[in-house]
Design a protein around this motif. Structure first.
Motif, mmCIF file in Angstrom:
data_model
loop_
_atom_site.group_PDB
_atom_site.id
_atom_site.type_symbol
_atom_site.label_atom_id
_atom_site.label_comp_id
_atom_site.label_asym_id
_atom_site.label_seq_id
_atom_site.Cartn_x
_atom_site.Cartn_y
_atom_site.Cartn_z
ATOM 1 N N MET A 209 0.950 -1.039 -0.146
ATOM 2 C CA MET A 209 -0.352 -0.389 0.036
ATOM 3 C C MET A 209 1.385 1.822 -0.176
ATOM 4 N N PRO A 210 0.334 2.307 -0.603
ATOM 5 C CA PRO A 210 1.189 3.245 -1.240
ATOM 6 C C PRO A 210 1.318 4.491 0.915
ATOM 7 N N THR A 211 0.583 4.429 1.457
ATOM 8 C CA THR A 211 0.264 4.477 3.364
ATOM 9 C C THR A 211 0.443 3.708 3.626
ATOM 10 N N PHE A 212 0.554 4.690 5.405
ATOM 11 C CA PHE A 212 0.764 3.384 6.450
ATOM 12 C C PHE A 212 -0.508 3.408 7.179
ATOM 13 N N LEU A 213 -0.793 2.500 7.049
ATOM 14 C CA LEU A 213 -1.581 2.117 8.708
ATOM 15 C C LEU A 213 -2.691 2.753 8.275
ATOM 16 N N ALA A 214 -3.424 2.977 7.449
ATOM 17 C CA ALA A 214 -4.850 3.481 6.150
ATOM 18 C C ALA A 214 -6.085 3.276 7.287
ATOM 19 N N ALA A 215 -5.826 1.878 8.649
ATOM 20 C CA ALA A 215 -7.307 1.795 8.692
ATOM 21 C C ALA A 215 -7.311 2.823 10.443
ATOM 22 N N ALA A 216 -6.485 3.736 10.389
ATOM 23 C CA ALA A 216 -5.883 4.046 12.042
ATOM 24 C C ALA A 216 -6.581 5.656 11.341
ATOM 25 N N ASP A 217 -6.525 6.536 12.191
ATOM 26 C CA ASP A 217 -6.685 8.217 12.136
ATOM 27 C C ASP A 217 -5.373 8.517 11.443
ATOM 28 N N ASP A 218 -5.554 9.172 10.081
ATOM 29 C CA ASP A 218 -4.378 9.918 9.857
ATOM 30 C C ASP A 218 -3.514 9.891 10.796
ATOM 31 N N ALA A 219 -3.581 11.287 12.079
ATOM 32 C CA ALA A 219 -3.265 12.214 13.210
ATOM 33 C C ALA A 219 -1.932 10.958 14.068
ATOM 34 N N GLY A 363 -14.375 2.758 16.738
ATOM 35 C CA GLY A 363 -15.416 3.868 16.127
ATOM 36 C C GLY A 363 -14.767 4.629 15.394
ATOM 37 N N LEU A 364 -14.816 5.774 14.917
ATOM 38 C CA LEU A 364 -14.820 5.964 13.413
ATOM 39 C C LEU A 364 -13.529 7.221 13.428
ATOM 40 N N THR A 365 -12.676 7.419 12.486
ATOM 41 C CA THR A 365 -11.552 8.339 12.213
ATOM 42 C C THR A 365 -12.291 9.670 12.046
ATOM 43 N N GLU A 366 -11.666 10.456 12.577
ATOM 44 C CA GLU A 366 -12.574 11.544 12.038
ATOM 45 C C GLU A 366 -12.755 11.206 10.289
ATOM 46 N N LYS A 367 -11.623 11.477 9.775
ATOM 47 C CA LYS A 367 -11.878 11.097 7.666
ATOM 48 C C LYS A 367 -13.486 10.180 7.848
ATOM 49 N N ILE A 401 -9.738 12.391 20.387
ATOM 50 C CA ILE A 401 -11.330 12.422 20.889
ATOM 51 C C ILE A 401 -11.867 12.796 19.831
ATOM 52 N N VAL A 402 -13.384 11.828 18.997
ATOM 53 C CA VAL A 402 -13.882 12.411 17.542
ATOM 54 C C VAL A 402 -15.227 11.927 18.093
ATOM 55 N N ALA A 403 -16.055 13.456 18.478
ATOM 56 C CA ALA A 403 -17.661 13.222 18.625
ATOM 57 C C ALA A 403 -17.956 14.045 18.078
ATOM 58 N N ASP A 404 -19.853 13.680 17.799
ATOM 59 C CA ASP A 404 -20.623 14.470 17.245
ATOM 60 C C ASP A 404 -20.480 15.933 17.507
ATOM 61 N N ALA A 405 -20.089 16.563 16.389
ATOM 62 C CA ALA A 405 -21.024 18.179 16.351
ATOM 63 C C ALA A 405 -22.084 18.783 17.455
ATOM 64 N N ARG A 409 -22.397 13.087 20.701
ATOM 65 C CA ARG A 409 -22.066 12.162 21.034
ATOM 66 C C ARG A 409 -20.991 11.184 20.876
ATOM 67 N N LEU A 410 -19.943 10.097 21.029
ATOM 68 C CA LEU A 410 -18.528 9.865 20.760
ATOM 69 C C LEU A 410 -18.863 8.567 19.926
ATOM 70 N N LEU A 411 -17.918 9.499 18.786
ATOM 71 C CA LEU A 411 -18.016 8.665 17.245
ATOM 72 C C LEU A 411 -16.437 7.628 17.647
ATOM 73 N N GLY A 412 -15.829 8.387 17.614
ATOM 74 C CA GLY A 412 -14.310 7.711 17.705
ATOM 75 C C GLY A 412 -13.099 8.179 19.340
ATOM 76 N N VAL A 413 -12.599 7.275 19.295
ATOM 77 C CA VAL A 413 -11.089 7.160 20.136
ATOM 78 C C VAL A 413 -10.386 6.554 18.994
ATOM 79 N N HIS A 414 -8.823 7.550 19.326
ATOM 80 C CA HIS A 414 -8.028 6.541 18.526
ATOM 81 C C HIS A 414 -6.713 7.481 19.678
ATOM 82 N N MET A 415 -5.333 6.422 20.589
ATOM 83 C CA MET A 415 -4.903 7.002 20.863
ATOM 84 C C MET A 415 -3.007 6.378 20.887
ATOM 85 N N ILE A 416 -2.725 6.779 20.530
ATOM 86 C CA ILE A 416 -0.599 6.323 20.394
ATOM 87 C C ILE A 416 -0.555 6.583 21.475
#
Length: 468
Positions: A209-219, A363-367, A401-405, A409-416
């Protein structure tokens, strides 16, 4: 011929959990499992025997060695002449596996699940159920649960064998490779590549694949790549592998990258390009069990196959190939068979990569949220502003944290970061109940703890983080 209410074919996370829960619910239950390790029957499937558990044991051992070499001096602890005794390390790994696989045998006995060691096969349907070949002995089952799992996918030009290995072989090297190639920059490739890099291997990762960890949030993906490259992992993306040749000394891989052909020499090559469903020997064709175009067993939302009384769960039905997803399907199906409302919420399944730093999300990434047309707000907070992380000496990474504006409601959480495999459970629990970023932000977190970063990220979603 022995008769059972439920017969489970497969003793991995999906199968053994389904068998235990079925027995708890009062079903006469049997489990037929063909997995062997070192020539002996061993319950637990790939996860406990050659996957999740042994890889985490090796990750922990190798991380301790790296910390001893590079991080303890900061704490005023100086060690000279540190060495790796690989045999002892591998022996510890085996001991952990033995304890857990033996634990399943104990749980079967405790819950009165009868265990058959050998291949399970659907033979024929009879009035009131099925006849199953259980390691050569025919038994009757009112309900059959197929939980036969998955196998590593081979690269056609690089079949497993010799110096080309999959995950189990990569956990059993008898010496640290000087140069290690890894095909596939997914979870398995990153974890196993990290183990051997820490122990001294020069690791090159080749990813199609041309990108790294496509399933994860871009950040998160961007930060992870920066950290891994800093550690010394050599990544190549958009790679097309044209030839793999083995010699007595190692493996030669020919690949093209950006139109330029390159040849690389490795002592060992790990191929980690995904997994395929394991239906070999099940008798699917003979009894008419329907598979999809990729070989997965077709099921409905209640895990029913096209055959009355035959169900399937876990890796063999596709979806997220995760042990915890498989376990939850085992519980849900057993409860459905008992007339209860078994359910799995696939929208909040956590994913974890046990590298250093760890990566976790649910959950969902921001994208993805924006692509679904949702209006979103995000909050992000770094571990570098957290007292416990600084005390640990590991301020890498962040929580997002990704939430509905509109609804919060919490839509996703992404951690490193350090320990995020344990932190993600809190957010998943709140998401399971349809909670908001406000719920998370208002929850009192002990101080000083890493979990405060989760709280601060939730506060940041409303632009009111307190410590940044």
């Amino acid at each position: 011929m022995e008769s059972f209410d439920v017969v489970v074919i497969g003793g991995g996370p999906a199968g053994y959990v389904a068998a235990i829960r079925a027995a708890q619910l009062g079903f006469a239950t049997a489990c037929v499992d063909a997995f062997t390790r070192d020539g002996k029957a061993s319950l637990g499937g790939t996860c406990l025997n050659v996957g999740c558990i042994p890889s985490k044991a090796m990750l922990d051992s190798s991380e301790k060695f790296e910390m001893l070499q590079h991080e303890f001096a900061e704490h005023g602890i100086t060690v000279q002449g540190a060495q790796v005794d690989l045999n002892t390390m591998l022996g510890r790994k085996a001991g952990v596996v033995d304890k857990l696989t033996g634990g399943i045998a104990y749980l079967f006995k405790k819950n009165k699940v009868k265990s058959f060691s050998g291949l399970g096969k659907l033979v024929r349907q009879e009035e009131g159920g099925w006849v199953v070949d259980a390691a050569g002995a025919e038994i009757r089952a009112k309900h059959v649960i197929v939980a036969t799992g998955s196998n590593p996918r081979e690269l056609p030009i690089a079949p497993f064998g010799g110096h080309v290995v999959e995950n189990s072989g990569a956990l059993a090297f008898q010496q640290v490779p000087g140069k290690l190639g890894v095909i596939g920059a997914g979870v398995i490739g990153l974890e196993l590549g990290s183990v051997w890099r820490r122990l001294g291997a020069q690791v090159t990762v080749l990813e199609a694949m041309p990108t790294f960890l496509a399933a994860a949030d871009d950040a998160v993906a961007k930060e992870a790549l920066k950290q891994f490259q800093k550690q010394g992992l050599d990544f190549h993306f958009g790679v097309n592998i044209s030839k793999v040749e083995q010699t007595d000394a190692g493996v030669t891989v020919t690949y093209s990258e950006n139109g330029q052909e390159t040849t690389a020499q490795f002592d060992k090559l790990i191929v980690s390009i995904g997994r395929v469903p394991n239906t070999a020997g099940l008798g699917a064709d003979a009894v008419g069990l329907q598979l999809d175009e990729r070989g997965f067993i077709k099921v409905d939302r209640h895990y029913r196959t096209n055959l009355p009384g035959v169900y399937a769960i876990g890796d063999v039905i596709g979806g997220a190939m995760l042990a915890h997803k498989a376990e939850e399907e085992g519980v849900a199906l057993a409860e459905m068979l008992a007339g209860q409302a078994g359910h799995v919420n696939y929208d909040v399944i956590p994913w974890v990569i046990y590298t250093s730093p760890e990566i976790a999300w649910a959950g969902l990434t921001e994208k993805a949220a924006k692509e679904q047309g949702l209006s979103v707000k995000t909050g992000q907070f770094p571990f570098s502003a957290n007292g416990r992380a600084l005390g640990h000496g590991d301020p890498r990474g962040f929580v997002k944290i990704v939430a509905d504006a509109q609804t919060d409601r919490l839509l996703g959480v992404h951690m490193i970061g350090g320990g995020v495999s344990e932190l993600i459970g809190e957010v998943v629990a709140i998401m399971e109940f349809g909670g908001s970023s406000e719920d998370l932000a208002r929850t009192i977190h002990a101080h000083p703890t890493l979990s405060e970063v989760v709280k601060e990220a939730a506060l940041a979603a409303d632009k009111r983080a307190l410590h940044m």
